[in-house]
Design a protein around this motif. Sequence first.
Motif, short mmCIF file in Angstrom:
data_model
loop_
_atom_site.label_atom_id
_atom_site.label_comp_id
_atom_site.label_asym_id
_atom_site.label_seq_id
_atom_site.Cartn_x
_atom_site.Cartn_y
_atom_site.Cartn_z
N GLY A 123 1.15 -1.27 -0.35
CA GLY A 123 -0.33 0.33 0.12
C GLY A 123 0.60 1.39 0.30
O GLY A 123 0.59 2.62 -0.06
N ASN A 130 0.86 2.60 5.07
CA ASN A 130 0.69 2.20 4.14
C ASN A 130 -1.28 1.19 4.14
O ASN A 130 -1.63 1.81 4.21
N GLU A 131 -1.35 0.28 3.43
CA GLU A 131 -2.81 -0.33 3.65
C GLU A 131 -3.56 -0.39 4.58
O GLU A 131 -4.71 0.39 4.87
N ASP A 145 -6.80 1.89 6.23
CA ASP A 145 -7.44 1.53 6.43
C ASP A 145 -7.98 1.97 7.75
O ASP A 145 -9.49 2.34 8.16
#
Length: 349
Positions: free
Chosen positions: A142, A260-261, A265
Amino acid sequence: MLHPPGAAGGAAQGAQLPVGPPTSAELRAIIVEPAAHAGSTVAPELVATVVAEAADQPGALPLVAHALRETWHRGSGPVLHLDDYRATGGMRGAVAQTAEAAYAFEPPARQALMRAVFLRLTMLGEGTEDTRRPVPRTELDGLEAPEAPALAGAYSGSASDASPDGGADDVAALLHRLAAARLIVLADGTVEVAHEAVIRAWPRLRRWLTEDRDALRVHRRLSSAAQQWDELARDGGALYRGAQLTTAQTWSREHGTALNELEHDFLTASTTAHRPPPGAAGSGTHHTPPAPVHRHAGRPARPLPHRGHDRMGPVPKQRTTTAQCAFRTADLPVTAARRTVDCSTRGQS
């Protein structure tokens, strides 16, 4: 890996042996013997120079190994010469020179990505020196290069090396080149800096680590909280709120591309869970607050998924107004589906 005489046996058995600074005699053996095994020789003046620079110096071995490796790459024959050694920057400068060459090769967007990677690979010391921080390869999922136009002629690499959309291809290509330059090590699904010498001897990385230490600490706390949230099956009780959320949102406005991913989130879910529903007192009803998680300017935040596709199961059918729908879905965790909840039509009669 080079081992001082006497340490090779223990290393071969996987033992952890304390090794002090090598003596002059040990350094000569460390310099000359590996070259002899490779069919090369080391010029006497080069041996004398390295011994003078490294004798009784803690942490000298990885610096010597890197400098001699670069000296061998520069040479054109079986003899390692002092001039080639000096051209590498010597024991103190070879690591920095290699790292700077790798940095200069990348286009501007990947230079920012390289900064994000090395900051993640460094453990911040509290009253001690910064050290290596091995991370799982998935922690880099990500990460994206910022969306900025490449500056023609500003770097030595080819423009074709940069993926216009960033993403996994950029990360994979960057890691491959850093590993080839022996700045990082890729093994068993992990990524780590090749040695603390990279952290201590590369001025640019030292500057990155010291210029905004507080911001780095905010990111580390965010990363740890996101990991815990994921381990708890993304339970809403593990989300940020209050001062922690405000601090993370402020950090993300300046450093969003370092997320990052998982971190993205987590911060998106935390923000959504604690945003007042439309029409609530003090929230206003005539505008929508801007997305607080900033990965790229101009790119909309990733939408939340439909509850029916979440692991928690479908939402019971009931009459729902727009404000009620927004309030009830505020604590939904973000999943890979990322479908927008349509509150304008669901459940209305």
